[in-house]
Each structure stands twice: as C-alpha cells, then as structure tokens.
Design a protein around this motif. Structure first.
Motif, PDB file in Angstrom:
ATOM      1  N   ILE A 206       0.878  -1.158   0.000  1.00  0.00           N
ATOM      2  CA  ILE A 206       0.000   0.000   0.000  1.00  0.00           C
ATOM      3  C   ILE A 206       0.923   1.217   0.000  1.00  0.00           C
ATOM      4  CG2 ILE A 206      -1.839   1.206   1.212  1.00  0.00           C
ATOM      5  CD1 ILE A 206      -1.946  -1.615   2.854  1.00  0.00           C
ATOM      6  N   LEU A 207       0.775   2.083  -0.981  1.00  0.00           N
ATOM      7  CA  LEU A 207       1.637   3.244  -1.131  1.00  0.00           C
ATOM      8  C   LEU A 207       0.855   4.487  -0.732  1.00  0.00           C
ATOM      9  CD1 LEU A 207       2.956   2.148  -4.609  1.00  0.00           C
ATOM     10  CD2 LEU A 207       4.076   1.786  -2.395  1.00  0.00           C
ATOM     11  N   VAL A 208       1.449   5.316   0.114  1.00  0.00           N
ATOM     12  CA  VAL A 208       0.755   6.476   0.662  1.00  0.00           C
ATOM     13  C   VAL A 208       1.376   7.768   0.128  1.00  0.00           C
ATOM     14  CG1 VAL A 208      -0.091   7.581   2.758  1.00  0.00           C
ATOM     15  CG2 VAL A 208       0.382   5.112   2.759  1.00  0.00           C
ATOM     16  N   PHE A 209       0.516   8.656  -0.355  1.00  0.00           N
ATOM     17  CA  PHE A 209       0.941   9.935  -0.916  1.00  0.00           C
ATOM     18  C   PHE A 209       0.184  11.073  -0.244  1.00  0.00           C
ATOM     19  CE2 PHE A 209       1.441   6.638  -4.038  1.00  0.00           C
ATOM     20  CZ  PHE A 209       2.660   6.895  -4.649  1.00  0.00           C
ATOM     21  N   SER A 210       0.793  12.248  -0.243  1.00  0.00           N
ATOM     22  CA  SER A 210       0.127  13.432   0.294  1.00  0.00           C
ATOM     23  C   SER A 210      -0.953  13.869  -0.691  1.00  0.00           C
ATOM     24  CB  SER A 210       1.146  14.568   0.480  1.00  0.00           C
ATOM     25  OG  SER A 210       1.505  15.105  -0.793  1.00  0.00           O
ATOM     26  N   PRO A 211      -1.833  14.789  -0.284  1.00  0.00           N
ATOM     27  CA  PRO A 211      -2.846  15.272  -1.226  1.00  0.00           C
ATOM     28  C   PRO A 211      -2.253  15.861  -2.501  1.00  0.00           C
ATOM     29  CG  PRO A 211      -3.422  15.913   1.005  1.00  0.00           C
ATOM     30  CD  PRO A 211      -2.038  15.337   1.072  1.00  0.00           C
ATOM     31  N   LYS A 212      -0.988  16.362  -2.422  1.00  0.00           N
ATOM     32  CA  LYS A 212      -0.329  16.926  -3.606  1.00  0.00           C
ATOM     33  C   LYS A 212       0.446  15.882  -4.395  1.00  0.00           C
ATOM     34  CE  LYS A 212       0.043  21.641  -1.827  1.00  0.00           C
ATOM     35  NZ  LYS A 212       0.959  22.785  -1.529  1.00  0.00           N
ATOM     36  N   GLY A 213       0.380  14.627  -3.952  1.00  0.00           N
ATOM     37  CA  GLY A 213       1.029  13.554  -4.695  1.00  0.00           C
ATOM     38  C   GLY A 213       2.443  13.241  -4.281  1.00  0.00           C
ATOM     39  N   GLN A 214       2.897  13.759  -3.145  1.00  0.00           N
ATOM     40  CA  GLN A 214       4.245  13.458  -2.661  1.00  0.00           C
ATOM     41  C   GLN A 214       4.244  12.105  -1.958  1.00  0.00           C
ATOM     42  OE1 GLN A 214       5.688  16.158   0.322  1.00  0.00           O
ATOM     43  NE2 GLN A 214       7.707  15.187   0.474  1.00  0.00           N
ATOM     44  N   TYR A 215       5.191  11.243  -2.327  1.00  0.00           N
ATOM     45  CA  TYR A 215       5.272   9.915  -1.717  1.00  0.00           C
ATOM     46  C   TYR A 215       5.667  10.029  -0.250  1.00  0.00           C
ATOM     47  CZ  TYR A 215       6.934   5.203  -0.644  1.00  0.00           C
ATOM     48  OH  TYR A 215       7.144   3.972  -0.055  1.00  0.00           O
ATOM     49  N   LEU A 216       4.923   9.359   0.613  1.00  0.00           N
ATOM     50  CA  LEU A 216       5.158   9.433   2.046  1.00  0.00           C
ATOM     51  C   LEU A 216       5.733   8.146   2.620  1.00  0.00           C
ATOM     52  CD1 LEU A 216       1.837  11.239   3.122  1.00  0.00           C
ATOM     53  CD2 LEU A 216       4.091  12.278   2.674  1.00  0.00           C
ATOM     54  N   ARG A 217       5.113   7.018   2.332  1.00  0.00           N
ATOM     55  CA  ARG A 217       5.539   5.750   2.932  1.00  0.00           C
ATOM     56  C   ARG A 217       4.768   4.611   2.290  1.00  0.00           C
ATOM     57  NH1 ARG A 217       1.953   8.320   6.179  1.00  0.00           N
ATOM     58  NH2 ARG A 217       0.134   7.159   6.946  1.00  0.00           N
ATOM     59  N   SER A 218       5.146   3.393   2.694  1.00  0.00           N
ATOM     60  CA  SER A 218       4.397   2.211   2.273  1.00  0.00           C
ATOM     61  C   SER A 218       3.918   1.472   3.505  1.00  0.00           C
ATOM     62  CB  SER A 218       5.238   1.293   1.389  1.00  0.00           C
ATOM     63  OG  SER A 218       6.297   0.720   2.127  1.00  0.00           O
ATOM     64  N   ILE A 219       2.855   0.721   3.318  1.00  0.00           N
ATOM     65  CA  ILE A 219       2.257  -0.038   4.419  1.00  0.00           C
ATOM     66  C   ILE A 219       2.061  -1.476   3.974  1.00  0.00           C
ATOM     67  CG2 ILE A 219       0.159  -0.356   5.818  1.00  0.00           C
ATOM     68  CD1 ILE A 219      -0.253   2.653   5.718  1.00  0.00           C
ATOM     69  N   GLY A 220       2.396  -2.392   4.857  1.00  0.00           N
ATOM     70  CA  GLY A 220       2.075  -3.791   4.642  1.00  0.00           C
ATOM     71  C   GLY A 220       2.798  -4.434   3.476  1.00  0.00           C
ATOM     72  N   GLU A 221       2.518  -5.702   3.307  1.00  0.00           N
ATOM     73  CA  GLU A 221       3.060  -6.482   2.194  1.00  0.00           C
ATOM     74  C   GLU A 221       2.250  -7.762   2.098  1.00  0.00           C
ATOM     75  OE1 GLU A 221       7.404  -7.879   0.448  1.00  0.00           O
ATOM     76  OE2 GLU A 221       7.252  -7.013   2.458  1.00  0.00           O
ATOM     77  N   GLY A 222       1.929  -8.157   0.887  1.00  0.00           N
ATOM     78  CA  GLY A 222       1.094  -9.345   0.723  1.00  0.00           C
ATOM     79  C   GLY A 222       1.434 -10.097  -0.536  1.00  0.00           C
ATOM     80  N   LYS A 223       0.578 -11.034  -0.892  1.00  0.00           N
ATOM     81  CA  LYS A 223       0.783 -11.816  -2.114  1.00  0.00           C
ATOM     82  C   LYS A 223       0.249 -11.086  -3.340  1.00  0.00           C
ATOM     83  CE  LYS A 223       0.881 -16.438  -0.063  1.00  0.00           C
ATOM     84  NZ  LYS A 223       0.261 -17.792  -0.063  1.00  0.00           N
ATOM     85  N   ARG A 224      -0.902 -10.460  -3.195  1.00  0.00           N
ATOM     86  CA  ARG A 224      -1.438  -9.648  -4.290  1.00  0.00           C
ATOM     87  C   ARG A 224      -2.466  -8.678  -3.722  1.00  0.00           C
ATOM     88  NH1 ARG A 224      -5.312  -9.491  -8.564  1.00  0.00           N
ATOM     89  NH2 ARG A 224      -4.363  -8.615 -10.440  1.00  0.00           N
ATOM     90  N   MET A 225      -2.016  -7.490  -3.390  1.00  0.00           N
ATOM     91  CA  MET A 225      -2.902  -6.508  -2.780  1.00  0.00           C
ATOM     92  C   MET A 225      -3.741  -5.819  -3.854  1.00  0.00           C
ATOM     93  SD  MET A 225      -0.681  -4.841   0.306  1.00  0.00           S
ATOM     94  CE  MET A 225      -0.665  -5.691   1.900  1.00  0.00           C
TER      95      MET A 225
END
Length: 367
Positions: free
Chosen positions: A177-196
């Motif tokens: 799961i990739l998290v971005f600010s409202p302006k589209g700046q990359y912030l962080r990633s969350i979790g990891e799976g087989k096929r999210m």
C-alpha cells in the motif's frame, strides 16, 4: 432501509520517452520552437485546441428505469482525459510538446476510483501505471506515477483517501500500500502481501482495510501501518473468502467485500465480524457472473459491478434485486468490462469503464 422498490428485471448480458538529443540539437530545436510559437501564438495559442467529443445526448436524458417509472439513476458525464474537466494545457507545456512531441494523458485502463473531500476524482490506471487526479472544480489535472529513488508505480489497482485527503494506492506487483500526500508526494508504504488489490478506509476509526487476494483475506491496519486484524481465510463458509478484491465502507462503517470466486458480497462490521451476504452465481438477472466493484448509496442500496454482464446491478440489504443500469456498448451509459465503483456523500456514482478507457459518472436520485 432502501427507498428503491424492486423493479422488473432488465436484461444484463460486454506508461517520457525523452528524445535524447545532443545539447546543440536540443537548443536549436527549442530556439526554433520559440520563434515559431511566438509567430503562431497570437493566432492559435501555440497549438490547436482539442475537439471535445460530445458524449451526451442533451435532448434525451439517459435514465433508469425507463419511463413512466420515476428515474432512480441518471447518466451525468464521462471523463477520459483532462480536457473533459476543462483542464487546459499551459503555455510552457504546449511549447514543450511542440518541441519534444506530445504524449497522451488519456485514461488507458481504469480500475479503482475514489473522490476526496474537495471533490477531486482519483483514478488508478493499471495499464498506464499512473494515478490520475481530476480537479473539475478548478479545471486542473495532475497525476502520480513515481515514488522515490526513481521507483515507479507498477500496477496500481485501487485508491482510497483518509480524513486528511492523503491518497492510499494498492499496487498488485509491488504488493504494497503506497501512501501519498494530497499533492502527490510519496510518504511511505504499508504492509506487504501476495497480491494486494482492493482498499477502503474507515475515516472515523482510522482503520485501513486491504484485500490480499492471493492470501484470501483482508488485512486491517491503522493509518501508521500497524497490522490490527486479519479477516477471513480460504473457504466458502460465512466469513471465509475466495480471491477477495474490491472493498467499500458504508456510512455505518460496515465493510463490503467482493468475494469474487464465491460469487457474492460479504458484509462485516468494523471489527471483522461477519454480518451478512448477498449474491449467487448464475447468468440471469440478479445473478453474478464476474463481480468486481461494490459500493453503497446513502439509503443502503448495494451496487455490484459485473464485468461479464457489463452492467451495474442494485440490490437491497436483503439481497433482493432492485434495478440494473448499463449494458454492453461504447455509448454514454453503456459499459465494456467495467471494474471499480465508488459512491460519494452526494450519491454520485463513479464507474471505471475499463475497456472503454473512461470513468462514467451517474447520480442516484433516491425514491
């Protein structure tokens, strides 16, 4: 309780290649472009304006069901490229395209769609490897395709926004799961799976739900990325899942899961307890062939996108078929392998019409 009354069954069965020039060549081209553009600008704004296709039949509104029944659903508009929201290219962008060549910003294969608190429409485009952001109120277009350290999106599937309008994207190749600010700046990633794949956020309790399709379960995270719970396991019993995909949170914070290979929608409370289910496999009206997106309007009616039948079917909470809208085709109000769906707080219905390379917008009119 639903305010839709059951209707008669309607038929259901539908990534800059940057041109690497030498420095001299680039400067020469730019100089020539500037000179020519200066000459042409007063006439054409350094480029002709795109001709916008008229996708609506203004003389005849597109509504469901057919008259004389009162309209419950109506077609509103289509978004396939930035010009559809009046997002005009600025002078310097036109100049760059004149010198280097233009590149398309059209939707290629939309899947997930969501809106934020300002009304921006956010579309995950799997084939383009891009997340389009349409700000219709201000006539602006932007996009997300890059993380950090020259890393890029690979297969964005679904999108969700939190209470601060941060954007959460699932990528089925990066499996994060990739998290971005409202302006589209990359912030962080969350979790990891087989096929999210599917994703939804309970903004009140700040809980993030994500379908790990390959693991046949739903991961529940806090918004900092901590795993709180896991819902489901492989099986066909109540609360069990078989390749879950799309998710939706209704106004009561209940979770709706498209349990694809069990051909049903399962409903869970915020803690992951099974509540109920609707749907069954079949090829008739009210049956499910290939369920994908799921969403719920303010009256509790449940909308299920079916990619085999090229339609959206609407059910009440008990699973009774109420109405469907759309059929196979390219015209406004028709679909070709639709996928994601989202309903906002104003009951606008956004459907990712995948093979028609567009998002269509409808409205629910209640009773």
């Amino acid at each position: 309780m639903s305010t839709l009354e059951p209707q008669k069954a309607l038929s259901g069965n539908q990534k800059v290649n940057t041109a690497k020039n030498s420095q001299k060549g680039a400067i020469a081209s730019l100089s020539m472009g500037l000179a020519l553009c200066a000459f042409l600008f007063s006439f054409s704004g350094c480029g002709s304006q795109p001709i916008k296709e008229d996708r609506q039949l203004a003389a005849k509104p597109i509504i469901w069901p057919s008259p004389p029944e009162p309209a419950r659903i109506s077609y509103s508009t289509t978004i396939a490229n930035p010009s559809d929201i009046g997002a005009n290219k600025g002078f310097f962008k036109k100049l760059a395209e004149f010198v280097l060549g233009s590149k398309s910003e059209d939707i290629i294969k939309p899947y997930g769609v969501v809106t934020d608190s300002t009304g921006r429409i956010i579309v995950a485009d799997t084939a383009f490897k891009r997340v389009h952001i349409y700000d219709a109120k201000n006539g602006k277009y932007s996009y997300i395709d890059e993380l950090d350290d020259n890393r890029y999106l690979e297969s964005p599937i679904s999108a969700a926004v939190d209470g601060e309008d941060n954007i959460y994207i699932t990528d089925s190749v990066l499996n994060k799961i990739l998290v971005f600010s409202p302006k589209g700046q990359y912030l962080r990633s969350i979790g990891e799976g087989k096929r999210m794949t599917g994703i939804a956020i309970n903004r009140q309790d700040k809980l993030l739900y994500v379908s790990d399709t390959g693991s046949h379960n739903i991961g529940v995270y806090d918004l900092k990325g901590g795993l709180v719970n896991t819902i489901g396991k492989l099986g066909d019993k109540d609360g069990e899942l078989n390749y879950p995909v799309d998710l939706f949170i209704d106004n009561k914070n209940e979770l709706y899961v498209t349990d694809t290979m069990n051909f049903r929608i399962q409903i869970f409370d915020k803690d992951g307890k099974f509540v109920s289910k609707i749907g069954k496999h079949g090829d008739g009206t009210g049956d499910l062939g290939r369920p994908k997106g799921v969403a719920v309007d303010h009256d509790g009616n449940i909308y299920i996108v079916d990619a085999i039948f090229d339609t959206v079917q609407i059910f009440d909470r008990s699973g009774n078929f109420l109405l469907n809208f759309g059929s196979v085709g390219r015209e406004a109000g028709k679909f070709w392998s639709p996928s994601g769906i989202y309903i906002d707080s104003a009951d606008k219905v956004y459907v990712a019409d995948s093979y028609n390379k567009r998002v269509q917008v409808f409205e629910y009119h209640g009773n």
